[in-house]
Design a protein around this motif. Sequence first.
Motif, short mmCIF file in Angstrom:
data_model
loop_
_atom_site.label_atom_id
_atom_site.label_comp_id
_atom_site.label_asym_id
_atom_site.label_seq_id
_atom_site.Cartn_x
_atom_site.Cartn_y
_atom_site.Cartn_z
N THR A 194 29.11 48.25 46.49
CA THR A 194 30.58 48.20 46.48
C THR A 194 31.09 48.03 45.06
OG1 THR A 194 30.66 47.28 48.71
CG2 THR A 194 32.59 46.94 47.33
N LEU A 195 30.48 47.14 44.31
CA LEU A 195 30.91 46.92 42.93
C LEU A 195 30.79 48.19 42.10
CD1 LEU A 195 29.26 43.44 42.23
CD2 LEU A 195 31.69 43.91 42.59
N MET A 196 29.71 48.91 42.27
CA MET A 196 29.53 50.16 41.52
C MET A 196 30.54 51.22 41.92
SD MET A 196 27.20 49.64 39.33
CE MET A 196 26.88 51.30 38.81
N ARG A 197 30.96 51.20 43.17
CA ARG A 197 31.90 52.20 43.66
C ARG A 197 33.33 51.92 43.22
NH1 ARG A 197 31.68 51.14 48.65
NH2 ARG A 197 33.81 50.55 49.01
N MET A 251 39.19 47.58 34.42
CA MET A 251 39.25 46.52 35.42
C MET A 251 38.73 45.20 34.86
SD MET A 251 37.66 46.70 39.26
CE MET A 251 38.97 47.58 40.06
N THR A 252 39.46 44.12 35.14
CA THR A 252 39.02 42.79 34.72
C THR A 252 38.02 42.24 35.75
OG1 THR A 252 40.76 41.61 35.90
CG2 THR A 252 41.27 42.34 33.66
N PRO A 253 37.22 41.27 35.36
CA PRO A 253 36.29 40.65 36.33
C PRO A 253 37.02 40.08 37.55
CG PRO A 253 35.67 40.03 34.12
CD PRO A 253 36.99 40.76 34.01
N LYS A 254 38.19 39.51 37.34
CA LYS A 254 38.97 38.94 38.45
C LYS A 254 39.40 40.05 39.42
CE LYS A 254 42.82 35.82 39.30
NZ LYS A 254 43.84 34.97 38.68
N LYS A 277 32.46 34.01 45.52
CA LYS A 277 32.54 34.54 44.16
C LYS A 277 31.16 34.51 43.51
CE LYS A 277 37.31 33.26 43.32
NZ LYS A 277 38.23 32.44 42.52
N LYS A 278 30.39 33.48 43.82
CA LYS A 278 29.03 33.36 43.28
C LYS A 278 28.14 34.49 43.80
CE LYS A 278 25.25 30.08 42.83
NZ LYS A 278 24.79 28.72 43.13
N ASP A 279 28.28 34.82 45.09
CA ASP A 279 27.50 35.92 45.67
C ASP A 279 27.83 37.24 44.98
OD1 ASP A 279 26.31 34.21 47.53
OD2 ASP A 279 27.86 34.58 49.04
N ILE A 280 29.12 37.44 44.70
CA ILE A 280 29.55 38.69 44.06
C ILE A 280 29.03 38.75 42.62
CG2 ILE A 280 31.57 39.97 43.27
CD1 ILE A 280 32.98 38.90 45.85
N ALA A 281 29.08 37.63 41.92
CA ALA A 281 28.56 37.59 40.55
C ALA A 281 27.05 37.87 40.54
CB ALA A 281 28.86 36.24 39.92
N CYS A 282 26.33 37.30 41.48
CA CYS A 282 24.88 37.54 41.57
C CYS A 282 24.59 39.00 41.91
CB CYS A 282 24.24 36.62 42.60
SG CYS A 282 24.19 34.90 42.09
#
Length: 58
Positions: A22-25, A31-34, A49-54
């Motif tokens: 999803t992040l790659m798509r 785009m900012t990290p937020k 948020k931790k799961d998304i960062a990992c």
Amino acid sequence: MLGVAKWSFAVEAGEMQAIADTLMRVVTPDMTPKQLTKAAMKEHPNASKKDIACAAFF
């Protein structure tokens, strides 16, 4: 004796891969990290948020 890091993730590896996909798509150059975190949380509401960062480094 070397210490072993113990990682505990709230999501499984398959879900981590789905978040990473999803992040790659959805990522764009300006785009900012937020904004990226917010976009990922729309599609994966149970992820922290931790799961998304990992997942970004998965």
